[in-house]
Motif scaffolding. Sequence first.
Motif, short mmCIF file in Angstrom:
data_model
loop_
_atom_site.label_atom_id
_atom_site.label_comp_id
_atom_site.label_asym_id
_atom_site.label_seq_id
_atom_site.Cartn_x
_atom_site.Cartn_y
_atom_site.Cartn_z
N TYR A 196 0.82 -1.20 0.00
CA TYR A 196 0.00 0.00 0.00
C TYR A 196 0.86 1.25 0.00
CZ TYR A 196 -3.82 -3.15 1.14
OH TYR A 196 -4.74 -4.16 1.09
N ARG A 197 0.37 2.29 -0.66
CA ARG A 197 1.05 3.57 -0.68
C ARG A 197 0.03 4.69 -0.81
NH1 ARG A 197 4.57 3.42 -6.17
NH2 ARG A 197 5.55 1.75 -4.94
N ILE A 198 0.47 5.89 -0.52
CA ILE A 198 -0.40 7.06 -0.65
C ILE A 198 0.06 7.86 -1.86
CG2 ILE A 198 -1.19 9.19 0.43
CD1 ILE A 198 -0.71 7.89 3.15
N ILE A 199 -0.89 8.18 -2.73
CA ILE A 199 -0.59 8.89 -3.97
C ILE A 199 -1.31 10.25 -3.99
CG2 ILE A 199 -1.13 8.90 -6.45
CD1 ILE A 199 -0.30 6.09 -6.67
N LEU A 200 -0.61 11.25 -4.50
CA LEU A 200 -1.20 12.57 -4.73
C LEU A 200 -1.82 12.60 -6.11
CD1 LEU A 200 -1.46 15.57 -3.67
CD2 LEU A 200 0.61 16.03 -5.00
N ARG A 201 -3.08 13.01 -6.18
CA ARG A 201 -3.80 13.00 -7.46
C ARG A 201 -4.84 14.12 -7.45
NH1 ARG A 201 -5.11 9.19 -11.51
NH2 ARG A 201 -7.16 9.55 -12.41
N LYS A 202 -5.18 14.65 -8.62
CA LYS A 202 -6.22 15.67 -8.66
C LYS A 202 -7.53 15.06 -8.19
CE LYS A 202 -8.21 15.33 -13.34
NZ LYS A 202 -8.44 16.03 -14.62
N SER A 203 -8.38 15.88 -7.59
CA SER A 203 -9.59 15.35 -6.96
C SER A 203 -10.87 15.97 -7.49
CB SER A 203 -9.52 15.57 -5.44
OG SER A 203 -9.40 16.95 -5.15
N TYR A 204 -10.85 16.47 -8.69
CA TYR A 204 -12.05 17.08 -9.28
C TYR A 204 -12.39 16.38 -10.59
CZ TYR A 204 -8.41 19.45 -12.01
OH TYR A 204 -7.32 19.72 -12.80
N TRP A 205 -13.66 16.48 -10.96
CA TRP A 205 -14.12 15.86 -12.21
C TRP A 205 -14.22 16.86 -13.36
CZ3 TRP A 205 -18.68 12.31 -10.24
CH2 TRP A 205 -18.12 11.17 -9.66
N ASP A 206 -14.54 18.10 -13.04
CA ASP A 206 -14.77 19.11 -14.08
C ASP A 206 -13.43 19.50 -14.72
OD1 ASP A 206 -15.52 21.22 -15.67
OD2 ASP A 206 -16.74 22.22 -14.12
N ASN A 221 3.01 20.10 -14.07
CA ASN A 221 3.79 18.86 -14.01
C ASN A 221 3.01 17.73 -13.34
OD1 ASN A 221 6.01 20.02 -15.28
ND2 ASN A 221 6.96 20.66 -13.35
N LEU A 222 2.27 18.05 -12.29
CA LEU A 222 1.48 17.03 -11.61
C LEU A 222 0.36 16.51 -12.51
CD1 LEU A 222 1.16 18.64 -8.05
CD2 LEU A 222 2.50 16.62 -8.67
N LEU A 223 -0.33 17.41 -13.19
CA LEU A 223 -1.42 17.02 -14.06
C LEU A 223 -0.90 16.24 -15.26
CD1 LEU A 223 -4.44 17.15 -14.57
CD2 LEU A 223 -4.12 19.35 -15.71
N TYR A 224 0.23 16.65 -15.79
CA TYR A 224 0.85 15.95 -16.92
C TYR A 224 1.24 14.52 -16.53
CZ TYR A 224 4.41 14.70 -20.40
OH TYR A 224 5.15 14.05 -21.36
N ALA A 225 1.89 14.38 -15.38
CA ALA A 225 2.31 13.05 -14.92
C ALA A 225 1.11 12.14 -14.70
CB ALA A 225 3.11 13.18 -13.62
N GLN A 226 0.02 12.68 -14.17
CA GLN A 226 -1.19 11.88 -13.95
C GLN A 226 -1.81 11.46 -15.27
OE1 GLN A 226 -4.10 13.31 -11.04
NE2 GLN A 226 -5.73 12.79 -12.47
N THR A 227 -1.83 12.37 -16.25
CA THR A 227 -2.42 12.06 -17.55
C THR A 227 -1.62 10.96 -18.26
OG1 THR A 227 -3.17 14.36 -17.73
CG2 THR A 227 -3.18 13.04 -19.74
N VAL A 228 -0.29 11.07 -18.23
CA VAL A 228 0.55 10.05 -18.84
C VAL A 228 0.31 8.70 -18.17
CG1 VAL A 228 2.93 9.28 -19.18
CG2 VAL A 228 2.33 11.67 -19.57
N SER A 229 0.22 8.70 -16.85
CA SER A 229 0.00 7.47 -16.10
C SER A 229 -1.34 6.84 -16.45
CB SER A 229 0.07 7.76 -14.60
OG SER A 229 -0.24 6.61 -13.85
N ASP A 230 -2.40 7.65 -16.54
CA ASP A 230 -3.72 7.13 -16.85
C ASP A 230 -3.78 6.53 -18.26
OD1 ASP A 230 -4.48 7.93 -14.38
OD2 ASP A 230 -5.80 9.56 -15.02
#
Length: 357
Positions: A196-206, A221-230
């Motif tokens: 288990y680990r804790i991840i930082l991720r955006k928390s909105y849908w809009d 950078n955070l949003l870009y990294a999340q998009t690449v990962s998804d």
Amino acid sequence: MHFSIPETEVRSDENGSSYVAYNIHVNGVLHCRVRYSQLLGLHEQIKKEYGNNVVPAFPPKKIFTLTPAEVDQRREQLEKYMQAVRQDPILGSSEMFNSFLRKAQQETQQIPTEEVQLEIYLSNGQKVKVNILTSDQTEDVLEAVASKLDLPDELVGYFSLFLVQERADGSCTYVRKLQEFELPYVSITSLHSSDYRIILRKSYWDTAYDSDVMDDRVGLNLLYAQTVSDIDRGWILVNKEQHRQLKSLQEKGSKKEFIRLAQTLKYYGYIKFDPCITDFPEKGCHVIVGAGNNELNFHVKLPNEQMKEGSFKVTRMRCWRVTSSVSSVFDNIECLVCSTQNENTVIICSLSCCLHF
């Protein structure tokens, strides 16, 4: 969050006297053990603060020792009480209620208050180490991470901390979004597993909020990294031509353009839950549930191998739960990406609209 009290335990206090402990579970995972007297104290505080007409009914005291049947009856009554308090928009978000649960969680896990280092992961696998107290709540830890990353204060609310479970094959399961009534260090330590680990991720849908985030270098950078990962894990659907365009933008370092192209793709901003088995539209159907864009999306594989897709808006739901048909540490799944499910599940819905495929 789904609160339940599925079981009780007979325990002994420091004086050797036995008492009944009520195990409060959040989304199927043990959060804390409390005595009736502790919950009664919470009830009296809430009643004093908010008045009798707001507070739900609380099971009365008993003069004599409770029989096993009476203990179980009280357990059910306390479960309904906790659910009613949590679902109330005022009581459920009150600091009185949340601090009670945080204190009870720390006492249950017997973790003293001390300074520790906690690792928070980003979507690209990088780790951010923050120095916190074991008694720091979710908001405190989130702010510590944001400070370490130099994320502006006005953007902190766009992100949340999520508890995830890593698998041997590199995939991960989003267990739940960490809540205001829990202590992140205690939550992850109590699982007693390195999976288990804790991840930082955006928390909105809009997706309109993406523009605010992308105006800042760290947010971008955070949003870009999340998009690449998804995209890499298949949560966002990409065809060959789109994949070529995205790869070209990556090579150029065009992060904003990469995100804007990803925004046009199917299931951008969604979180996918683990595959499960549903009894609708036929028994034994395999289904993958995704949450995003203010809707729940279903990909159902029928027994005849035919694939069906359906969705309904979250705003049209009256009540819904996904519960496990077998024993599991993760019994429930909640909207807004709060829990996940294993492969042996049954979907039970009570909706204000019908879901058609």
